[in-house]
Design a protein around this motif. Sequence first.
Motif, mmCIF file in Angstrom:
data_model
loop_
_atom_site.group_PDB
_atom_site.id
_atom_site.type_symbol
_atom_site.label_atom_id
_atom_site.label_comp_id
_atom_site.label_asym_id
_atom_site.label_seq_id
_atom_site.Cartn_x
_atom_site.Cartn_y
_atom_site.Cartn_z
ATOM 1 N N SER A 130 0.828 -1.207 0.000
ATOM 2 C CA SER A 130 0.000 0.000 0.000
ATOM 3 C C SER A 130 0.860 1.253 0.000
ATOM 4 O O SER A 130 1.920 1.305 0.630
ATOM 5 N N GLU A 133 -1.111 6.985 0.831
ATOM 6 C CA GLU A 133 -2.504 7.412 0.870
ATOM 7 C C GLU A 133 -3.425 6.309 1.389
ATOM 8 O O GLU A 133 -4.484 6.596 1.955
ATOM 9 N N GLU A 134 -3.027 5.051 1.227
ATOM 10 C CA GLU A 134 -3.863 3.932 1.653
ATOM 11 C C GLU A 134 -3.541 3.457 3.062
ATOM 12 O O GLU A 134 -4.274 2.632 3.616
ATOM 13 N N ASN A 136 -3.691 4.847 6.090
ATOM 14 C CA ASN A 136 -4.674 5.134 7.145
ATOM 15 C C ASN A 136 -5.873 4.192 7.059
ATOM 16 O O ASN A 136 -6.363 3.703 8.084
ATOM 17 N N ASP A 137 -6.348 3.949 5.850
ATOM 18 C CA ASP A 137 -7.455 3.008 5.695
ATOM 19 C C ASP A 137 -7.042 1.602 6.115
ATOM 20 O O ASP A 137 -7.823 0.865 6.728
ATOM 21 N N LEU A 138 -5.809 1.226 5.785
ATOM 22 C CA LEU A 138 -5.314 -0.092 6.146
ATOM 23 C C LEU A 138 -5.208 -0.233 7.663
ATOM 24 O O LEU A 138 -5.600 -1.266 8.235
ATOM 25 N N LYS A 139 -4.700 0.777 8.319
ATOM 26 C CA LYS A 139 -4.618 0.754 9.788
ATOM 27 C C LYS A 139 -5.996 0.628 10.415
ATOM 28 O O LYS A 139 -6.198 -0.108 11.390
ATOM 29 N N GLU A 140 -6.961 1.336 9.857
ATOM 30 C CA GLU A 140 -8.320 1.296 10.394
ATOM 31 C C GLU A 140 -8.939 -0.087 10.240
ATOM 32 O O GLU A 140 -9.601 -0.592 11.154
ATOM 33 N N ARG A 141 -8.710 -0.723 9.104
ATOM 34 C CA ARG A 141 -9.276 -2.052 8.881
ATOM 35 C C ARG A 141 -8.657 -3.080 9.827
ATOM 36 O O ARG A 141 -9.365 -3.938 10.382
ATOM 37 N N ASN A 144 -10.151 -2.556 13.286
ATOM 38 C CA ASN A 144 -11.519 -3.068 13.391
ATOM 39 C C ASN A 144 -11.544 -4.590 13.525
ATOM 40 O O ASN A 144 -12.472 -5.157 14.098
ATOM 41 N N ASP A 188 -2.432 -8.097 3.662
ATOM 42 C CA ASP A 188 -3.195 -6.961 4.176
ATOM 43 C C ASP A 188 -4.402 -7.467 4.959
ATOM 44 O O ASP A 188 -4.535 -8.660 5.239
#
Length: 220
Positions: A130, A133-134, A136-141, A144, A188
């Motif tokens: 990643s 730019e990706e 933060n979304d990866l960390k969030e997933r 969760n 991922d």
Amino acid sequence: MNVLRQLQHLQRVQDINYNRAMRRERVFRDRDNPFDCLSDERFRMRFRLSKNIVHVITDMVRANIEQPTRRNHAVPCELQVLLAFRFYATGGFQLTMANLHGLSQMTVCTVFKRVTNAIARLRPQYISFSNNEEMNDLKERFFNIAGFPNCVGAIDCSHIPIIGQGENGQRSNNRKGWSSINLQAVSDSKCRCVNIVAHWHGSVHDSRIFDNSVMKQSFE
């Protein structure tokens, strides 16, 4: 006596002609189509993938493995891919797999190399880490999934069995005593491989592979 010699001469001529005919004759065995003769369940058990996935992968590599001629009963693309996947799944002997499909061992070896190289060429399209730019979304997933903060990938090493040969064969022996390649992989949050390192001997420790990887350098 003359009649006997003539009969013997005629028999030798017939034997020579028969042997020549046998050498010229080429017999091509029918190759059963696993897509038709196997159920979906048995197909997956043999090749570890569904029929639909195999069709998709075959279309991806078709341009690189299809033979330019149908002379000499060239091996169809679908069968080439299935032979390779069967080898990946079981590590079976080439000669055994060749006999099952009416092929020579040399043909099967060539097919393995051709399909493997064709699949490897697809790596840049499907295996990439990643970008910023990706992240933060990866960390969030990942958070969760397990409540683990600032995680951008799951990393581990796995030993892939090989046949150790040559003067450096001992370098391939892992701590369990058998020859292998120590493969490092990162996935991922969707269980997709995003980084693979597959060139270290089985005797090499996991930490050394990571310390010498491009991934560690990029994080530093």
